[in-house]
Motif scaffolding. Sequence first.
Motif, PDB file in Angstrom:
ATOM      1  N   UNK C  43      23.803   3.398 -10.906  1.00  0.00           N
ATOM      2  CA  UNK C  43      25.037   4.245 -10.052  1.00  0.00           C
ATOM      3  C   UNK C  43      25.262   3.753 -10.479  1.00  0.00           C
ATOM      4  N   UNK C  46      27.183   2.815 -13.761  1.00  0.00           N
ATOM      5  CA  UNK C  46      27.372   4.563 -14.633  1.00  0.00           C
ATOM      6  C   UNK C  46      28.331   4.549 -13.873  1.00  0.00           C
ATOM      7  N   UNK C  47      28.802   3.838 -12.972  1.00  0.00           N
ATOM      8  CA  UNK C  47      30.205   4.273 -12.548  1.00  0.00           C
ATOM      9  C   UNK C  47      31.044   2.666 -12.767  1.00  0.00           C
ATOM     10  N   UNK C  49      31.008  -0.637 -12.641  1.00  0.00           N
ATOM     11  CA  UNK C  49      31.123  -1.412 -11.593  1.00  0.00           C
ATOM     12  C   UNK C  49      29.358  -2.360 -11.483  1.00  0.00           C
ATOM     13  N   UNK C 309      23.900  11.313  -9.935  1.00  0.00           N
ATOM     14  CA  UNK C 309      24.903  10.618 -10.656  1.00  0.00           C
ATOM     15  C   UNK C 309      25.797  11.218 -11.782  1.00  0.00           C
ATOM     16  N   UNK C 310      25.370  12.333 -11.929  1.00  0.00           N
ATOM     17  CA  UNK C 310      26.087  13.103 -13.400  1.00  0.00           C
ATOM     18  C   UNK C 310      26.932  14.516 -12.757  1.00  0.00           C
TER      19      UNK C 310
END
Lengths: 393, 236, 345
Positions: C43, C46-47, C49, C309-310
């Motif tokens: 996650x 994907x973001x 970070x 998460x999408x």
Amino acid sequence: MSLTSNTGEREQLAYIAAKAADSRVNVEIETEGMTLNIGPQHPATHGTLRIIAKLDGEQVISADPVMGYMHRGYEKLTEVRTYPQVTTLVNRIDWLGSFANEVPFILAAEKLMEVEAPPRAKWIRTILFEMSRISNNLLGLGDMAAQLGAVTPVFYAFRDREYVLNQVEAVTGGRFHPNFDRIGGLKDDLPAGWIESSKDAMVKMAAACDELETLVMGNEIFMARTRGIGIIPAEVGLEYGLSGANIRASGVDWDLRRDAPDGMAYDEVDWKVWTHPDGDSFARFWVRLQEMREGVKIVNQLLDSIPSGPVMAKVPRIIKVPEGEAYVETENPLGVMGYYVVSQGDLVPFRVKIRSASFNNVAVVPWVLKGVYVPDIISILASLYFILGDIDR
Amino acid sequence: MADTATEEPDAPPPSDDLREALLADFVGHLGDGIADSHLKPGDDLWIRVNPDAWGAAAETLRHKMGCQFFDFVSAIDWMPSPYGREMDAEVDTILAAANVEVEAAEAAPIVQGYAGGETRFQVFGRAINVVDKWGITIKADVPEDTLSVPTWINTYPGAAWHEREVHEMFGVSFDGNVDMRKLYLPTDFEGYPMRKDFPLLARRVKPWPGIVDVEGMPGDDDEEEAAESATEGASE
Amino acid sequence: MSTSLLAVELAYWSETTLRVIGGLVAILLPAGGLVYVYLFKMMSFMQSRLGPMEAGPYGSMQLLAEVGKWLQKEDIVPAKADRQVFMLAPFVVLISTFLLILVLPFGPDAWFVDLDTGIYFAMAVSSVSVIGILMAGWGSSSKYSLLGGIRAAGQLIAYELPMVLAVLGVVIQAGTLNMNEIVFAQANGEIFGIDLIGNPYILTQFVGFALFMVAIQAELTQPPFDMPVAESELVAGYLTEYSGLRFLLFFIGEFATAGVFSGIAAVLFLGGWYVPGLAPEHDLYNVLGPLVLMGKIFLISGLIFWFRFTYPRFREDQLQRLAWKYLIPIALLNIVATGVLKVVF
């Protein structure tokens, strides 16, 4: 409900009836409604707005926003501050589009004093104004996705916003509270190399627009959650004072950047006012995205054509504004923001009425929330995109 | 979709003809209700209506002149502040007049702004025609005895919150708008903060240094000129 | 894990102890792994970070830190809450997870209980968590919790049906309800006479697999079906009032159930503990099988969390419409088609 309007009420009733017909199965069972307090501390209101919602199941019977948790009394405070000091206050109104808050006040004061900023100042003003819009809209778009449950896009929005904020910071020294606009011009000129770095940032912003479009707007669930939800007809929106991207999403072709560009450089560049006929949450999201694109276009053109010269007109060191009244409104990121400045020839304004965009944009909330489901409260609020500082002033 | 694009050639200041025509139009619709008007060429139009005609003025704007967009409603207290114009003098006047109560106000005359007026409180509101892109500011005196004017909410539902704000800040009420709960202030707040005789406590406790603070900027060679203009300003 | 693996007779108490320990490991290991790999790391990446980086190398000890944090926190029960119900709810949810793992086979002889109606049992006990969630929603005496609990109940009931119907296709094809036998059926199966990889039912039951994945996404209340805990609407739904240990239990329950459901999906559609190339009767599977299954669990959980998460979330009514108008008819058609093809071939 207290908000009784003859036309609005009728349409609303028809709307509820239509909604109820296909969604409510237990219409004959009289049940007691439940009152749900959304806020003042709630993840969805990004600030301290409280909405007292009366629910029947998950359907909203009435919604009454309560505000004032952040009221700072700027209208009173301006009465004891000199004109140059006011800008420090007002850029805390809409803290995401901070520079844009200063501009209408400065323009109003300039109108009263009958001074005009030199062209270079106008150009830089417009660039910073549009940068405020870009950073503000970017966060609004990402936030809307987050409110609908997609956690990822908002991180991209925060990441990309930094590129713009860095540019704003490089000029003004402040990311959020620039306090850069002056009566008669600007505090300083641009730093060296800023135009090039801004162009790089604008390339990234254009990419961010595309990314958001593919990531969020094309999503089937996003469409299902926003299309046809929270429809605000143009007439209703106008009577409630809805402005900015919200009213353009209802098909009203009215943009003060084009229609009243005094003091700014909007009439020097080639751009377009986007409208959307639907007036639903999706339309508001769409218009905001397009406006961000236009903003990138405007900034790029202005960066190319920026004239040389001073950034400050001749104004006296101690600013006394002659007697008179002036009202200037500009197309801020959240909508129409205006300052009604009354001067009695003093160092301080006699009265400043701040017409902030979000205050009127949220005024339509009781109307538009009637009959929707609880999840749609969130998506509608997110699509109206308000900043609490802009509501409470 | 809007395809109106943009590039207007150096926008000429809107001609006075437009606003004169608007004024004539408005007078034609409202007739006796109009008390006074002020037209600033190329800028804006102020029309002061009689208190009774305040509601009718909104209807005229909305239904007869096509001002669909409700901008704002607010009020103004024309009484000069009894605490002095604090930023006006080098020493905050309150220091000198710390014990002088409100009677100091009696001396200063009330001067109304554009389009004149007779009362201490005035309400003003604005609506915009988004098709032809002009707006009109409407003013009205608020009768001293009742402190109330007709409401706008039947014409512009968006005025409801503005009127609530005016009510809590100035104590002006609006006939027909029953929902006069406090909008921003705590429910048990007493007084009307935006009135000029409502003291800003923070300022009472600690006077603002104000004008004394203004210093010349380094590298500023116009200091003399600035000082000149300052004295000019003070003498005016 | 099982008695047969050790090939020695054990006393009842030691066998039970072994099973409890085995059960805890089988629940907590995948749950912890999923939290670290997907929630903390995937996650975050994907973001754009990094996620936790301080505790342990690459943040790997973060999980322990989190557990320690939750254990330290005060266990608050709201004053007006229905105390017993409120305090019991997380355990009820967790029990459902433990009951689920009972029938999951890890190898030809490695299982906790070898039920002939294994998958039927699994579908049945998975519904127990609804009761726990309803208890949490009702017992909290908070409006957000109540809305969340009721949404959860509606949602879980609606999605039980497509899940069961999606499983039916597999059952028809395998001809058994026993989960281990389903694995054997896949391992020994062949595709048009070629038995290189056996016959994982994802190839023939791809419709069922898709339905099953959607259904467990909803059963697990993961986005896009996370309305019961929708953080932007209901704060945290039925979890709003929970803190400390009880919140931790819900949290473990969420991820452990994700692991177990992925395991069931792996057994039903990916051949469970079987890898092509090694005969399914081989004893090595009793050691290798759990690892293979774990790999497949992570594969399927990866899908679940990727969607999580999408996607933005549905609205409650859209979710119901999806279940009743689309998933169930498709599942029924799938069953008919499977039955017809079964008879034909």
